[in-house]
Motif scaffolding. Sequence first.
Motif, PDB file in Angstrom:
ATOM      1  N   ILE A 108       0.880  -1.224  -0.040  1.00  0.00           N
ATOM      2  CA  ILE A 108       0.175   0.043  -0.107  1.00  0.00           C
ATOM      3  C   ILE A 108       0.955   1.539   0.076  1.00  0.00           C
ATOM      4  O   ILE A 108       0.627   2.178  -0.777  1.00  0.00           O
ATOM      5  N   HIS A 109       1.813   1.121   0.873  1.00  0.00           N
ATOM      6  CA  HIS A 109       2.580   2.359   1.159  1.00  0.00           C
ATOM      7  C   HIS A 109       3.798   2.772   0.099  1.00  0.00           C
ATOM      8  O   HIS A 109       4.300   3.833   0.115  1.00  0.00           O
ATOM      9  N   ALA A 110       4.346   1.556  -0.469  1.00  0.00           N
ATOM     10  CA  ALA A 110       5.647   1.740  -1.151  1.00  0.00           C
ATOM     11  C   ALA A 110       5.309   1.469  -2.702  1.00  0.00           C
ATOM     12  O   ALA A 110       5.820   1.962  -3.530  1.00  0.00           O
ATOM     13  N   ASP A 111       4.269   0.440  -2.907  1.00  0.00           N
ATOM     14  CA  ASP A 111       4.276  -0.388  -4.403  1.00  0.00           C
ATOM     15  C   ASP A 111       2.962   0.522  -5.076  1.00  0.00           C
ATOM     16  O   ASP A 111       2.887   0.107  -6.205  1.00  0.00           O
ATOM     17  N   GLY A 112       2.239   1.186  -4.334  1.00  0.00           N
ATOM     18  CA  GLY A 112       0.852   1.983  -4.860  1.00  0.00           C
ATOM     19  C   GLY A 112      -0.203   0.987  -5.279  1.00  0.00           C
ATOM     20  O   GLY A 112      -0.888   1.173  -6.046  1.00  0.00           O
ATOM     21  N   VAL A 113      -0.171  -0.003  -4.585  1.00  0.00           N
ATOM     22  CA  VAL A 113      -1.153  -1.211  -4.936  1.00  0.00           C
ATOM     23  C   VAL A 113      -2.632  -0.941  -4.075  1.00  0.00           C
ATOM     24  O   VAL A 113      -2.468  -0.201  -3.051  1.00  0.00           O
ATOM     25  N   LYS A 114      -3.563  -0.971  -4.829  1.00  0.00           N
ATOM     26  CA  LYS A 114      -4.783  -0.478  -4.251  1.00  0.00           C
ATOM     27  C   LYS A 114      -5.254  -1.474  -2.962  1.00  0.00           C
ATOM     28  O   LYS A 114      -4.942  -2.266  -2.933  1.00  0.00           O
ATOM     29  N   ARG A 115      -5.934  -0.688  -2.093  1.00  0.00           N
ATOM     30  CA  ARG A 115      -6.086  -1.349  -0.751  1.00  0.00           C
ATOM     31  C   ARG A 115      -6.772  -2.876  -1.059  1.00  0.00           C
ATOM     32  O   ARG A 115      -6.602  -3.585  -0.185  1.00  0.00           O
ATOM     33  N   ARG A 116      -7.901  -2.864  -1.881  1.00  0.00           N
ATOM     34  CA  ARG A 116      -8.526  -4.036  -1.859  1.00  0.00           C
ATOM     35  C   ARG A 116      -7.609  -4.989  -2.446  1.00  0.00           C
ATOM     36  O   ARG A 116      -7.812  -6.078  -1.826  1.00  0.00           O
ATOM     37  N   ASP A 117      -6.927  -4.652  -3.315  1.00  0.00           N
ATOM     38  CA  ASP A 117      -6.048  -5.702  -4.193  1.00  0.00           C
ATOM     39  C   ASP A 117      -5.017  -6.229  -3.118  1.00  0.00           C
ATOM     40  O   ASP A 117      -4.638  -7.266  -2.725  1.00  0.00           O
ATOM     41  N   ALA A 118      -4.295  -5.137  -2.225  1.00  0.00           N
ATOM     42  CA  ALA A 118      -3.455  -5.510  -1.129  1.00  0.00           C
ATOM     43  C   ALA A 118      -3.978  -6.245  -0.174  1.00  0.00           C
ATOM     44  O   ALA A 118      -3.210  -7.281   0.514  1.00  0.00           O
ATOM     45  N   LYS A 119      -5.202  -6.096   0.158  1.00  0.00           N
ATOM     46  CA  LYS A 119      -5.714  -7.029   1.253  1.00  0.00           C
ATOM     47  C   LYS A 119      -5.995  -8.381   0.720  1.00  0.00           C
ATOM     48  O   LYS A 119      -5.743  -9.408   1.419  1.00  0.00           O
ATOM     49  N   GLU A 120      -6.232  -8.389  -0.544  1.00  0.00           N
ATOM     50  CA  GLU A 120      -6.369  -9.867  -1.196  1.00  0.00           C
ATOM     51  C   GLU A 120      -4.941 -10.586  -1.123  1.00  0.00           C
ATOM     52  O   GLU A 120      -5.139 -11.919  -0.699  1.00  0.00           O
TER      53      GLU A 120
END
Length: 254
Positions: A108-120
Amino acid sequence: MTQPILKLEGVVKSFGRNEVLRGVDIDVAPGQSLVVIGGSGSGKSVMLKNALGLMTPDAGKVFFDGHDVTQSKGKTRERMRARVGMLFQSGALFDSLTVWENVAFRLIHADGVKRRDAKERALATLKKVRLGSDVAGLYPAEISGGMQKRVSLARSIISEPDLIFFDEPTTGLDPITADAINDLIIEQVRSLGAATVSITHDMASARKIADEVAMLFEGKIIWRGKASDVDHSGNEYVDQFVHGRADGPIQPAI
Ligand SMILES: Nc1ncnc2c1ncn2[C@@H]1O[C@H](COP(=O)(O)OP(=O)(O)OP(=O)(O)O)[C@@H](O)[C@H]1O
């Protein structure tokens, strides 16, 4: 010879008059597991911090995948960090974030992945360390020490790194839980094909997770060999350490 994923060459680090590292030479081949042993205060954490770029050596060089990263900052350092995972001593989880948010922090904080995808991805990674979605929404204070280590392990592997640093991965755990963590480390590291550098006092853990063991003493690597040779190294310092004897050339740190 294959190019080492990590190489320290003559690394020197002092704090005032305290010469902690006096010329550390070490290298790790891709996919290999190196455990560095050494007494309390021998400089294992300082060595790790210099390798990671959290400290800059006074002299000597650090190479990552063949590139000199000793002085690198900004983007170059970030590129290295993106390929490196780290499990800190005591877990170092953020108390105010839930388990899954801790695991997904870098995404989330370094790679800019969306929260929903990061949670998955966090949930999938938690599954790899045998933690279910019921744990994902809890806070670190609500889970046991062994579970916290598993969360830290999940956090260190979520980006599928090429190199993972483990700082005392089994500290504070009972021997059975420690062994389960060692098994998980081996399983996950193998499936990633990552190289690892671990520092530990725990010889049971060292024996289990290491391909090779190196001993740090008085600021230098004084012995390095296969994990299977650690009990007959022919080195009196290694011998004293692995058998935990107070008598010998190494003075207890008290
Ligand atoms: N930021 C710092 N500033 C000053 N001295 C430091 C700093 N970090 C470490 N040291 C000193 O460096 C020496 C080595 O410490 P380090 O934490 O690397 O030992 P260690 O081998 O990891 O010990 P342990 O096994 O007990 O964790 C110690 O004397 C410590 O006081």
